[in-house]
Design a protein around this motif. Structure first.
Motif, PDB file in Angstrom:
ATOM      1  N   GLY A   1       0.952  -1.137   0.037  1.00 47.26           N
ATOM      2  CA  GLY A   1      -0.039   0.136   0.062  1.00 47.26           C
ATOM      3  C   GLY A   1       1.008   1.381   0.129  1.00 47.26           C
ATOM      4  N   ILE A   2       0.331   2.302   0.205  1.00 52.13           N
ATOM      5  CA  ILE A   2       1.177   3.373   0.293  1.00 52.13           C
ATOM      6  C   ILE A   2       0.567   4.273   1.646  1.00 52.13           C
ATOM      7  CG2 ILE A   2      -0.319   4.889  -0.909  1.00 52.13           C
ATOM      8  CD1 ILE A   2       1.799   5.853  -2.381  1.00 52.13           C
ATOM      9  N   GLY A   3       1.605   4.911   2.343  1.00 51.68           N
ATOM     10  CA  GLY A   3       1.431   5.789   3.825  1.00 51.68           C
ATOM     11  C   GLY A   3       2.542   6.606   3.996  1.00 51.68           C
ATOM     12  N   CYS A   4       2.258   7.429   4.989  1.00 52.41           N
ATOM     13  CA  CYS A   4       3.158   8.649   5.241  1.00 52.41           C
ATOM     14  C   CYS A   4       3.323   8.665   6.874  1.00 52.41           C
ATOM     15  CB  CYS A   4       2.355   9.817   4.535  1.00 52.41           C
ATOM     16  SG  CYS A   4       3.424  11.343   4.755  1.00 52.41           S
ATOM     17  N   GLY A   5       4.541   8.915   6.826  1.00 52.20           N
ATOM     18  CA  GLY A   5       4.998   9.387   8.343  1.00 52.20           C
ATOM     19  C   GLY A   5       5.328  10.778   8.595  1.00 52.20           C
ATOM     20  N   ILE A   6       4.663  11.205   9.455  1.00 48.96           N
ATOM     21  CA  ILE A   6       4.849  12.669   9.930  1.00 48.96           C
ATOM     22  C   ILE A   6       5.589  12.938  11.290  1.00 48.96           C
ATOM     23  CG2 ILE A   6       3.657  14.832  10.181  1.00 48.96           C
ATOM     24  CD1 ILE A   6       0.898  13.070   9.190  1.00 48.96           C
TER      25      ILE A   6
ATOM     26  N   ALA B   1      -0.686  -2.114  -7.094  1.00 49.56           N
ATOM     27  CA  ALA B   1      -1.309  -1.476  -8.239  1.00 49.56           C
ATOM     28  C   ALA B   1      -0.305  -1.658  -9.386  1.00 49.56           C
ATOM     29  CB  ALA B   1      -1.542  -0.143  -8.152  1.00 49.56           C
ATOM     30  N   LEU B   2       0.861  -1.369  -9.336  1.00 51.23           N
ATOM     31  CA  LEU B   2       2.077  -1.501 -10.258  1.00 51.23           C
ATOM     32  C   LEU B   2       1.775  -2.966 -10.825  1.00 51.23           C
ATOM     33  CD1 LEU B   2       4.216   0.073 -11.592  1.00 51.23           C
ATOM     34  CD2 LEU B   2       5.847  -0.738  -9.975  1.00 51.23           C
ATOM     35  N   ALA B   3       2.006  -4.090  -9.886  1.00 51.20           N
ATOM     36  CA  ALA B   3       1.988  -5.263 -10.296  1.00 51.20           C
ATOM     37  C   ALA B   3       0.677  -5.665 -11.147  1.00 51.20           C
ATOM     38  CB  ALA B   3       2.017  -6.328  -9.163  1.00 51.20           C
ATOM     39  N   ARG B   4      -0.311  -5.308 -10.749  1.00 53.79           N
ATOM     40  CA  ARG B   4      -1.550  -5.351 -11.728  1.00 53.79           C
ATOM     41  C   ARG B   4      -1.713  -4.563 -13.099  1.00 53.79           C
ATOM     42  NH1 ARG B   4      -5.723  -1.467  -9.368  1.00 53.79           N
ATOM     43  NH2 ARG B   4      -4.100  -0.101 -10.640  1.00 53.79           N
ATOM     44  N   ASP B   5      -0.940  -3.413 -13.029  1.00 50.26           N
ATOM     45  CA  ASP B   5      -0.941  -2.562 -14.320  1.00 50.26           C
ATOM     46  C   ASP B   5       0.042  -3.271 -15.237  1.00 50.26           C
ATOM     47  OD1 ASP B   5      -2.851  -0.925 -13.158  1.00 50.26           O
ATOM     48  OD2 ASP B   5      -1.338   0.746 -12.869  1.00 50.26           O
ATOM     49  N   ALA B   6       1.173  -3.668 -14.544  1.00 51.88           N
ATOM     50  CA  ALA B   6       2.274  -4.532 -15.492  1.00 51.88           C
ATOM     51  C   ALA B   6       1.440  -5.814 -16.105  1.00 51.88           C
ATOM     52  CB  ALA B   6       3.238  -4.593 -14.658  1.00 51.88           C
TER      53      ALA B   6
ATOM     54  N   SER C   1      -4.749   7.463  12.848  1.00 49.33           N
ATOM     55  CA  SER C   1      -4.414   7.345  11.313  1.00 49.33           C
ATOM     56  C   SER C   1      -3.733   8.511  10.701  1.00 49.33           C
ATOM     57  CB  SER C   1      -6.067   7.085  10.989  1.00 49.33           C
ATOM     58  OG  SER C   1      -6.574   8.475  10.829  1.00 49.33           O
ATOM     59  N   ALA C   2      -3.264   9.386  11.330  1.00 53.86           N
ATOM     60  CA  ALA C   2      -2.403  10.462  10.567  1.00 53.86           C
ATOM     61  C   ALA C   2      -1.565   9.851   9.594  1.00 53.86           C
ATOM     62  CB  ALA C   2      -1.796  11.370  11.410  1.00 53.86           C
ATOM     63  N   GLY C   3      -1.434  10.231   8.488  1.00 54.57           N
ATOM     64  CA  GLY C   3      -0.537   9.631   7.340  1.00 54.57           C
ATOM     65  C   GLY C   3      -0.863   8.812   6.508  1.00 54.57           C
ATOM     66  N   ASP C   4      -2.442   8.626   6.435  1.00 53.70           N
ATOM     67  CA  ASP C   4      -2.999   7.776   5.881  1.00 53.70           C
ATOM     68  C   ASP C   4      -3.371   8.237   4.503  1.00 53.70           C
ATOM     69  OD1 ASP C   4      -4.172   5.002   5.226  1.00 53.70           O
ATOM     70  OD2 ASP C   4      -4.965   5.180   7.221  1.00 53.70           O
ATOM     71  N   ILE C   5      -2.366   8.387   3.605  1.00 55.61           N
ATOM     72  CA  ILE C   5      -2.566   9.244   2.470  1.00 55.61           C
ATOM     73  C   ILE C   5      -2.918   8.190   1.179  1.00 55.61           C
ATOM     74  CG2 ILE C   5      -0.981  10.788   3.035  1.00 55.61           C
ATOM     75  CD1 ILE C   5       0.939   9.650   1.394  1.00 55.61           C
ATOM     76  N   GLY C   6      -3.054   6.995   1.397  1.00 56.85           N
ATOM     77  CA  GLY C   6      -3.286   5.782   0.307  1.00 56.85           C
ATOM     78  C   GLY C   6      -4.568   6.311  -0.384  1.00 56.85           C
TER      79      GLY C   6
ATOM     80  N   CYS D   1      -8.365   6.912  -5.939  1.00 56.10           N
ATOM     81  CA  CYS D   1      -7.290   6.745  -4.766  1.00 56.10           C
ATOM     82  C   CYS D   1      -5.782   6.709  -5.306  1.00 56.10           C
ATOM     83  CB  CYS D   1      -7.742   5.960  -3.843  1.00 56.10           C
ATOM     84  SG  CYS D   1      -9.356   6.177  -3.017  1.00 56.10           S
ATOM     85  N   LEU D   2      -4.915   7.363  -4.754  1.00 55.14           N
ATOM     86  CA  LEU D   2      -3.638   7.233  -4.954  1.00 55.14           C
ATOM     87  C   LEU D   2      -3.288   5.689  -4.987  1.00 55.14           C
ATOM     88  CD1 LEU D   2      -0.679   8.206  -5.416  1.00 55.14           C
ATOM     89  CD2 LEU D   2      -0.406   8.453  -2.868  1.00 55.14           C
ATOM     90  N   GLU D   3      -3.818   5.020  -3.929  1.00 56.24           N
ATOM     91  CA  GLU D   3      -3.272   3.704  -3.897  1.00 56.24           C
ATOM     92  C   GLU D   3      -3.917   2.678  -5.072  1.00 56.24           C
ATOM     93  OE1 GLU D   3      -2.937   2.619   0.491  1.00 56.24           O
ATOM     94  OE2 GLU D   3      -4.108   0.927  -0.208  1.00 56.24           O
TER      95      GLU D   3
END
Lengths: 396, 396
Positions: free
Chosen positions: B215-220, B265-270, B233-238, B256-258
DNA sequence: ACTTCTTTGTCCACTCAGTGGAGAAAGTTC
DNA sequence: GAACTTTCTCCACTGAGTGGACAAAGAAGT
């Protein structure tokens, strides 16, 4: 009266001053309940504060079943000056040490005339308040400006809507003119401080304040403290993309939030709509006033005009779109909407809420209030007074 | 060896422990230069720490022109366990008190099998490390899980990708099993702690870490402290919208970004691209491995495959789009890109940078480094060790 | 070898913040 | 008027922290 120059000598004294500021007059015993100090030590610190004349003991409180207590309060002659410089108007207010507004003036103004002209006006307004007997002088002043500020130095940096202000030593210049300590901050941060001190955010530690005025900005409070970012530009959300390939913006990009919604954008869109004959209501107002403002759109919406309502809804949707992202990222405990366009009221709020609740994750929005600010145009000046009082009521 | 149970008795001792952890062995004199205490007082506190056996004095340092100093260091027998639970694999490592990795194991795993199965595996891995002679026991453990955590209690909340984990008392359960104090946090926060302790973020106070894995997430990090938000749940930018009306996402929204970029997502698109015959390179890898991963796309791009490169660039653009908004809002001093897909390397980084620098305001980006993490797969476990050591090296 | 200088570490008397208890002062209630 | 409350003051005591004197240990110059 001679101005106060004393500062608290230690953290205990600072804490006591802040308690007296936020909770009003108190007895020594009541203060003792709040500060985790023995009564003996507390009495010593209070006595020292009395010596500095930062606080005074006046009169006795009613008995609560025993010996009557002395009323300890902040010196009632202390005066703070709060200044909130917007893009098109200034607010100047005088408060006592408990940050109650004793007098408040608002005047139209144009920041683009530069710092010299603006401060001339501000000083005249302050003089007017002083002349009306509210203050003989000021013990401190807080100033908000509509752009990023290098906070430690009190200097605006690269303010897009304020040509001529870049690097102007606001803090130093005003301190000289007023003869008292001065603190400078971004106007949105001051609004956040105001709502935290006396408004809707009194009990929340992490929250956002979105100010929609001529432009649009966001105040960020983390753990009860304003967060200003690395270069003082945190909260500058006006140029986050709200609509891909949307309207061109003054910044050179397209679809910026501020290009789609703000006081200025709303006035522009309403004027366009009126000219295109989409709304008789707006057209008649345009004719009557020779121009349209956000207030006109609010009035038209209140009168049931569908076009005005659509403009507000569409703006709320764009704003909500951006706020939704911020909510996911920041997970605040409260979002406050404020600024000039709060006259649009619940129509705007509803549109924002809908968008945020739809787009953000349940965990972040589940218990998230999104509300209008409580203080209206006084939020900024209260925040400004709070800013300088926080500074003065902390150890030297 | 019997496990340490002592904790610093006061803030001075805590400070000393942290200095020894972050700066390595030191003499009393050198410590004195860093802590603003008189040498006498410092000696007293060091002696007390020696009594607790949290620190030891072993040997004399070389002379610097006078009497030789004693080497004061953290007890070399202290051991921390760092656990980083991802969506599809676990990392377990043993560190000493200076947070140097003494041993490290990575194994594939599936969080969806639930906490009981996962912890069985984690405990087996820990036992393996112990059996190899690296530790006789653990003085503390830090655990990262791929979802939001109610930090004070150490309990995951509503983790979307971790069914069965909601409310599971991770901290308590593991503390019981391991017989030592345990702290739990989100995996991305731990990565931020790791990069702060030993990676690219050592000197920055306000920064973001974007972890792109399954997935994708962010640490602040604000003022040197991890910010976790009101509900953790801060940083939950997916699920911030990256592409309006874009791909449908598991969360129910679109764009959504994710859904547009992440390991999954990259594996799926590839795979889609390979099946549609857009890339011979990807197709041959798909055939060979029976499936595609982010690593395959990275390899294809390195081999010059245009389709793979396009996928990476497009993903970087989406990610950059979201990061640009965060940068405007948060005004960080650094943005770190990490996680499994950092194998995509500079192709990804360049795409992100382009988008961020184009979309954010100059004041926020002017001096903003956007870099890859330094620690790779060890960031999480180092952060986990750091988490528990921060806890243990603070006053009880 | 001896003196001088530097660095490190220890010891000790002294200061000052802070505590807790006794009790005085000033009320209320019965 | 007695008993009880609440508020405030006083004071002896504890313990954290300081700063200076001095001892220990080594380096460098004569």
């Amino acid at each position: 009266m001679r101005r106060m120059t004393a500062r608290p000598a230690n953290a205990h004294q600072a804490r006591l001053l802040q308690l007296l500021r936020d909770g009003g007059p108190n007895s020594r015993a009541q203060l003792g309940d709040q500060v985790d100090l023995s009564r003996s030590k507390l009495a010593v610190e209070v006595d020292r504060l009395l010596e500095t004349e930062l606080v005074v003991a006046d009169g006795l409180a009613a008995s609560r079943g025993g010996r009557r207590s002395h009323n300890i309060r902040l010196n009632p002659e202390l005066r703070f000056l709060g200044v909130d410089i917007g893009a098109t108007s200034v607010d100047v207010a005088v408060t006592n040490a408990e940050l109650e507004i004793l007098g408040h003036i608002n005047q139209p103004m144009d920041v683009r005339e530069g710092p010299v002209a603006v401060f001339e006006q501000v000083l005249a307004m302050a003089a007017k308040l002083r002349a009306s007997g509210l203050a003989e002088g000021f013990d401190g002043a807080g100033i908000g400006v509509p752009g990023p500020v290098r906070f430690p130095e009190g200097v605006p940096v690269a303010p897009p809507i304020m040509p001529g202000w870049d690097g102007f030593p606001v803090r130093e210049a005003l301190s000289q003119e007023l003869g008292c300590p001065v603190m400078v901050d971004n106007d949105v941060n001051l609004m956040a401080l105001g709502e935290q001190h006396a408004g809707v955010a009194r009990t929340v530690h992490d929250f956002l304040v979105v100010k929609i005025g001529t432009g649009i900005g966001c105040g960020i409070v983390v753990g009860g403290e304003v967060y200003r970012g690395t270069t003082g530009s945190a909260g500058d959300i006006g140029h986050i993309q709200a609509v891909p390939e949307g309207r061109p913006c003054a910044c050179g990009n397209r679809g910026c939030l501020e290009a789609h919604f703000s006081g200025a954008a709303l006035a522009r869109d309403a004027t366009e709509a009126a000219q295109q004959g989409l709304s008789a209501e707006l057209a008649s107002r345009l004719e009557a006033n020779g121009g349209l403002s956000a207030a006109d759109v609010a009035a038209a919406a209140a009168a049931g005009d569908a076009t005005a309502l659509d403009l507000i809804r569409e703006g709320g949707r764009s704003t909500g779109q951006v706020i939704a992202g911020l909510v996911s990222f920041f997970n605040p405990g409260l979002v406050v909407i404020g600024g000039g366009v709060t006259g649009l009221g619940h129509n705007l709020l509803a549109a924002i809420r809908t968008q945020v609740y739809r787009q953000s994750l349940p965990l972040a929005t589940g218990n998230l209030p999104i509300v209008l600010g409580e203080l209206g145009p006084t939020a900024g000046v209260i925040g400004a007074a709070r800013l300088i009082s926080d500074h003065l009521f902390s150890p030297a």
